[in-house]
Design a protein around this motif. Structure first.
Motif, short mmCIF file in Angstrom:
data_model
loop_
_atom_site.label_atom_id
_atom_site.label_comp_id
_atom_site.label_asym_id
_atom_site.label_seq_id
_atom_site.Cartn_x
_atom_site.Cartn_y
_atom_site.Cartn_z
N GLY A 67 28.05 4.39 30.00
CA GLY A 67 28.23 5.82 30.21
C GLY A 67 27.15 6.39 31.11
O GLY A 67 27.42 7.23 31.98
N GLU A 68 25.93 5.94 30.92
CA GLU A 68 24.82 6.40 31.78
C GLU A 68 25.06 5.99 33.23
O GLU A 68 24.85 6.78 34.16
CB GLU A 68 23.50 5.81 31.27
CG GLU A 68 22.30 6.31 32.01
CD GLU A 68 21.00 5.76 31.46
OE1 GLU A 68 20.04 5.64 32.24
OE2 GLU A 68 20.93 5.44 30.25
N LYS A 69 25.52 4.76 33.43
CA LYS A 69 25.84 4.27 34.78
C LYS A 69 26.94 5.12 35.42
O LYS A 69 26.84 5.55 36.57
CB LYS A 69 26.27 2.81 34.73
CG LYS A 69 26.73 2.25 36.07
CD LYS A 69 27.41 0.90 35.92
CE LYS A 69 28.81 1.05 35.42
NZ LYS A 69 29.89 0.80 36.35
N GLY A 76 32.20 11.71 35.57
CA GLY A 76 31.96 12.38 34.31
C GLY A 76 32.98 12.08 33.22
O GLY A 76 32.62 11.83 32.08
N GLY A 77 34.26 12.08 33.56
CA GLY A 77 35.30 11.81 32.56
C GLY A 77 35.19 10.43 31.98
O GLY A 77 35.28 10.24 30.75
N GLU A 78 34.97 9.45 32.85
CA GLU A 78 34.81 8.07 32.38
C GLU A 78 33.53 7.92 31.57
O GLU A 78 33.50 7.17 30.59
CB GLU A 78 34.80 7.11 33.56
CG GLU A 78 36.13 7.01 34.29
CD GLU A 78 36.05 6.11 35.51
OE1 GLU A 78 35.50 4.99 35.38
OE2 GLU A 78 36.51 6.53 36.57
N ALA A 79 32.48 8.62 31.97
CA ALA A 79 31.21 8.57 31.24
C ALA A 79 31.40 9.10 29.83
O ALA A 79 30.92 8.49 28.86
CB ALA A 79 30.14 9.36 31.98
N ILE A 80 32.10 10.22 29.71
CA ILE A 80 32.35 10.80 28.39
C ILE A 80 33.15 9.84 27.52
O ILE A 80 32.84 9.64 26.34
CB ILE A 80 33.06 12.17 28.52
CG1 ILE A 80 32.08 13.19 29.10
CG2 ILE A 80 33.62 12.63 27.17
CD1 ILE A 80 32.73 14.50 29.50
#
Length: 113
Positions: A67-69, A76-80
Motif C-alpha cells: 500500500g505504501e508503494k 490511491g484506490g489500489e493503495a487503500i
C-alpha cells in the motif's frame, strides 16, 4: 528470513522489496504449518498456532508495504485496497496470537515485548 526482513525495514529499503520479503516469509510459515498437519496434533498444536500467527503477521506487513508503494505511485484506490487487506490480516494475526498464547503442547510461548 525474518532477520533479512528486519534488516530491510531497518535499512529503509523500498516498500516493494519489504512487501515481497514479507509475502515470501508468510509463505514459508504457511508451508511450515501445512507440513505439521500430518503429525500428531496434540504434539504440534502450539507450533501450528505459532506458524499461523507469524503467517498472518507477515501477510499484513506485505499488504501494508505494498500500500505504501502504491501510494507513492499515486495509485490511491489500489493503495487503500491493499491497506484494507493489511488490516484484515492484522485482525487474523491478533486472533491467532491469542490462540497461540492459550495453546498447550511442547515448546515455550513467545512473549511479545
Amino acid at each position: 528470513q525474518e532477520v533479512t526482513m528486519a534488516r530491510a525495514v531497518e535499512s529503509n529499503h523500498s516498500p516493494s522489496i519489504i512487501s515481497a520479503l514479507s509475502m515470501e516469509t508468510a509463505k514459508l510459515f504457511e508451508s511450515a504449518d501445512l507440513s505439521l498437519t500430518t503429525l500428531d496434533q496434540k504434539v504440534v498444536t502450539k507450533w501450528r498456532k505459532y506458524c499461523q500467527f507469524k503467517q498472518f503477521c507477515y501477510r499484513s506487513y506485505g499488504y501494508l508495504y505494498n500500500g505504501e508503494k502504491l501510494l507513492a505511485e499515486e495509485k490511491g484506490g489500489e493503495a487503500i485496497a491493499s491497506i484494507r487487506e493489511a488490516i484484515k490480516y492484522q485482525r487474523q494475526c491478533d486472533t491467532h496470537a491469542l490462540e497461540y498464547s492459550k495453546a498447550s503442547g511442547p515448546g515455550m510461548t513467545a512473549k511479545p515485548q
